[in-house]
Design an enzyme around this catalytic site. Structure first.
Site, mmCIF file in Angstrom:
data_model
loop_
_atom_site.group_PDB
_atom_site.id
_atom_site.type_symbol
_atom_site.label_atom_id
_atom_site.label_comp_id
_atom_site.label_asym_id
_atom_site.label_seq_id
_atom_site.Cartn_x
_atom_site.Cartn_y
_atom_site.Cartn_z
ATOM 1 N N GLU A 9 14.609 3.682 -101.042
ATOM 2 C CA GLU A 9 13.008 4.617 -101.990
ATOM 3 C C GLU A 9 14.292 5.539 -102.494
ATOM 4 O O GLU A 9 13.824 6.854 -101.771
ATOM 5 C CB GLU A 9 11.843 4.441 -101.612
ATOM 6 C CG GLU A 9 11.137 4.089 -101.962
ATOM 7 C CD GLU A 9 9.815 4.153 -101.408
ATOM 8 O OE1 GLU A 9 9.766 5.199 -101.153
ATOM 9 O OE2 GLU A 9 8.759 3.579 -101.722
ATOM 10 N N HIS A 32 15.536 4.167 -93.808
ATOM 11 C CA HIS A 32 14.182 4.661 -94.402
ATOM 12 C C HIS A 32 14.138 5.851 -94.174
ATOM 13 O O HIS A 32 12.911 6.355 -93.331
ATOM 14 C CB HIS A 32 13.535 3.433 -94.043
ATOM 15 C CG HIS A 32 11.621 3.105 -94.604
ATOM 16 N ND1 HIS A 32 11.411 2.487 -95.073
ATOM 17 C CD2 HIS A 32 10.906 4.812 -94.965
ATOM 18 C CE1 HIS A 32 10.300 2.481 -95.836
ATOM 19 N NE2 HIS A 32 9.748 3.821 -95.881
ATOM 20 N N GLU A 70 7.535 -3.408 -100.718
ATOM 21 C CA GLU A 70 6.032 -2.416 -100.708
ATOM 22 C C GLU A 70 5.011 -3.151 -101.881
ATOM 23 O O GLU A 70 5.305 -2.819 -102.677
ATOM 24 C CB GLU A 70 6.477 -1.137 -100.082
ATOM 25 C CG GLU A 70 6.973 -1.344 -98.999
ATOM 26 C CD GLU A 70 7.645 -0.151 -99.047
ATOM 27 O OE1 GLU A 70 6.804 1.296 -99.428
ATOM 28 O OE2 GLU A 70 8.844 0.520 -97.804
ATOM 29 N N ASN A 127 9.408 -1.205 -105.089
ATOM 30 C CA ASN A 127 7.606 -0.968 -103.896
ATOM 31 C C ASN A 127 7.116 -0.117 -104.948
ATOM 32 O O ASN A 127 7.697 0.336 -105.497
ATOM 33 C CB ASN A 127 8.173 -0.001 -103.199
ATOM 34 C CG ASN A 127 9.326 -0.467 -101.838
ATOM 35 O OD1 ASN A 127 9.594 -1.290 -101.541
ATOM 36 N ND2 ASN A 127 9.758 0.540 -101.216
ATOM 37 N N TYR A 157 2.841 0.583 -106.180
ATOM 38 C CA TYR A 157 1.640 1.572 -106.151
ATOM 39 C C TYR A 157 0.535 1.685 -106.472
ATOM 40 O O TYR A 157 -0.036 1.010 -106.199
ATOM 41 C CB TYR A 157 2.027 2.108 -104.754
ATOM 42 C CG TYR A 157 2.432 1.758 -103.610
ATOM 43 C CD1 TYR A 157 1.715 2.001 -102.689
ATOM 44 C CD2 TYR A 157 4.655 2.551 -103.609
ATOM 45 C CE1 TYR A 157 2.489 1.427 -101.221
ATOM 46 C CE2 TYR A 157 4.683 1.695 -101.902
ATOM 47 C CZ TYR A 157 3.465 1.821 -101.061
ATOM 48 O OH TYR A 157 4.098 0.836 -99.928
ATOM 49 N N ARG A 201 9.547 -6.623 -92.784
ATOM 50 C CA ARG A 201 10.456 -5.690 -93.453
ATOM 51 C C ARG A 201 10.473 -4.859 -91.855
ATOM 52 O O ARG A 201 8.998 -3.845 -92.055
ATOM 53 C CB ARG A 201 9.997 -6.130 -94.537
ATOM 54 C CG ARG A 201 10.743 -4.218 -95.023
ATOM 55 C CD ARG A 201 10.888 -4.088 -96.503
ATOM 56 N NE ARG A 201 11.850 -2.334 -96.996
ATOM 57 C CZ ARG A 201 11.576 -2.092 -97.219
ATOM 58 N NH1 ARG A 201 10.050 -1.404 -97.240
ATOM 59 N NH2 ARG A 201 12.205 -0.956 -97.824
HETATM 60 C C1 BGC Z 1 7.363 4.327 -98.756
HETATM 61 C C2 BGC Z 1 6.297 4.250 -97.186
HETATM 62 C C3 BGC Z 1 5.469 5.188 -97.296
HETATM 63 C C4 BGC Z 1 4.620 4.223 -98.262
HETATM 64 C C5 BGC Z 1 3.212 4.964 -98.833
HETATM 65 C C6 BGC Z 1 6.700 3.935 -99.725
HETATM 66 O O1 BGC Z 1 7.027 5.543 -100.665
HETATM 67 O O2 BGC Z 1 8.336 3.226 -98.079
HETATM 68 O O3 BGC Z 1 7.499 5.074 -95.701
HETATM 69 O O4 BGC Z 1 4.367 4.856 -96.349
HETATM 70 O O5 BGC Z 1 5.645 4.049 -99.201
HETATM 71 O O6 BGC Z 1 3.581 6.159 -99.620
#
Ligand code: BGC
Length: 448
Positions: A166, A121, A351, A291, A293, A77
């Site tokens: 995002e 992006h 992500e 995405n 995290y 991607r």
């Molecule tokens: C984004 C990336 C970024 C990653 C880590 C996402 O918010 O799509 O570009 O590097 O998270 O912060």
């Protein structure tokens, strides 16, 4: 042995984005983007870092496709830099810019790797920012016209597209808090930029239906919000934070409306958007990219801007170098919430990954990154459970293939499966790359 086996056909991938890895941002006739300008504005970037060279992927893409092969990736991607293709953002096409992506796509296909292309992006052409950027309602049509140029050039070879990556980060970082390009700080601008991003996504999907033959979707960063206590004011704070970060974008795209909490959050800054706009924002998608995290635990806080909420740090938990709590259950909660609210769409995790301290690199040796390996293992085990629980999950993309420019945090925050030495540009595998390769090779059973 087969406890963690993923379904046949599950897509294993890794992700990057243009400005974070490519370098040579003005090569071959490209125009400047807002990130080119922002990164060269004193004081905006940690350590004065910028994307002039980054990972030099623009020139080393063949070497990078070899890294993907070593991982055994099914799909890669990446994003297209709008200002390479249309240096002024609209109008004249810069064939050389388009050719770069065409060569990359060919290289991927030759090695059996499916391209998964994101059209935006964050690197808006600077010429469009001069015309108001995402605050200008014409931005939806600028985007659709740009997207059509790329579709026509690549759709014969690209099976999966996304419009916008995002939108929350673009508006919260770029228009509300000023920490990302274009660096504005306005509660009055942020909802307008957000709305136009979702109009643009819809216009891009519409344009795709006219010329494209494969799949298109949109990518949201979803961060679930949990109240710090059962007190009603903390629960209300968590709901506001959730409406602001998650529903503000997914609702107009998938339900054709906004949650009422946004009016409460923005007050007089919340515009009355024309009802017709929601026909444009709500275009049928073939999939949604999520995405993921971290999560946040939030409490009521009158000073918390803009949601009257603030994050409560979970002291018992592991945190990454970007200060994010490692909380894999949040990924399962996110996917369940998504299915419950928006229906049973095909989903991809587009992500997922973590910045951790990496030790110094010795030539010829693998970089030991046990915390990243643990992060990946936990999140992938969780995903396996999600599939067993009925989530329609088609694939997973690790963030990121390579260490890269973590936007205004610069190069110091490393998310890569491959370590990049920014002086020599040497790529070195981390233990997480070896681990991920094993997971892919065994279709998940190595997670046991
Ligand atoms: C984004 C990336 C970024 C990653 C880590 C996402 O918010 O799509 O570009 O590097 O998270 O912060």
């Amino acid at each position: 042995m087969s406890r963690y086996r993923f379904p046949d056909g599950f897509i294993w991938g890794a992700a990057t984005s243009a400005y974070q890895i490519e370098g040579s941002p003005l090569a071959d006739g490209a125009g400047p983007s807002i990130w080119q300008r922002f990164a060269h504005t004193p004081g905006m970037m940690a350590n004065g870092d910028h994307g002039d060279t980054a990972c030099d992927h623009y020139r080393r893409y063949k070497e990078d496709v070899q890294l993907m092969r070593a991982l055994g990736l099914h799909s890669y991607r990446f994003s297209v830099a709008w200002a390479r293709v249309l240096p002024e953002g609209t109008g004249r096409v810069n064939q050389k810019g388009l050719d770069f992506y065409s060569r990359l796509v060919d290289e991927l296909l030759q090695h059996g790797i499916q391209p998964n292309v994101t059209l935006f992006h964050w690197d808006l052409p600077a010429a469009l920012d001069d015309r108001g950027g995402w605050l200008n309602r014409d931005s939806a049509h600028w985007f659709a016209d740009y997207a059509s140029v790329v579709f026509k050039a690549l759709d014969g070879r690209v099976q999966r597209w996304s419009t916008i990556n995002e939108p929350w980060v673009v508006t919260d970082g770029g228009y509300l808090h000023g920490v990302l390009a274009p660096g504005h700080r306005s509660k009055y601008e942020a909802p307008i930029a957000a709305h136009n991003l979702m109009r643009a996504s819809g216009a891009g999907i519409q344009a795709y239906r006219a010329v494209g033959r494969h799949e298109i979707g949109v990518v949201f960063n979803i961060e679930p919000k949990y109240p710090a206590s059962q007190r009603p004011d903390d629960e209300a704070a968590a709901q506001r934070a959730h409406a602001y970060m998650n529903e503000q974008f997914a609702d107009p795209a998938l339900l054709g409306s906004y949650p009422p909490a946004l009016k409460d959050i923005f007050g007089d800054a919340w515009p009355d958007f024309p009802a017709d706009d929601f026909q444009l924002t709500r275009q049928p998608v073939d999939f949604v990219g999520i995405n993921y995290y971290t999560r946040s635990v939030v409490k009521h806080d009158e000073q918390g801007y803009p949601c009257r909420a603030s994050r409560v740090r979970q002291h018992h938990a592991t945190h990454t170098e970007t200060g994010w709590e490692v909380y894999e259950q949040g990924l399962a909660d996110t996917l369940m919430w998504f299915k419950h609210r928006y229906g049973d769409l095909p989903l991809y995790v587009t992500e997922n990954g973590a910045a951790f301290y990496d030790p110094p690199v010795a030539e010829g040796e693998v970089v030991e990154d046990p915390l990243r390996v643990a992060y990946l293992r936990k999140h992938l085990r969780t995903l396996h459970q999600c599939i067993e629980d009925g989530i329609n999950l088609k694939g997973y993309y690790a963030w990121s293939l390579l260490d890269n420019l973590e936007w205004s945090l610069g190069f110091a925050k490393r998310f890569g499966l491959y370590h990049v030495d920014y002086a020599s540009l040497t790529r070195t595998p981390k233990a997480s790359a070896k681990f991920y390769a094993k997971v892919i090779e065994t279709n998940g059973t190595a997670l046991a």
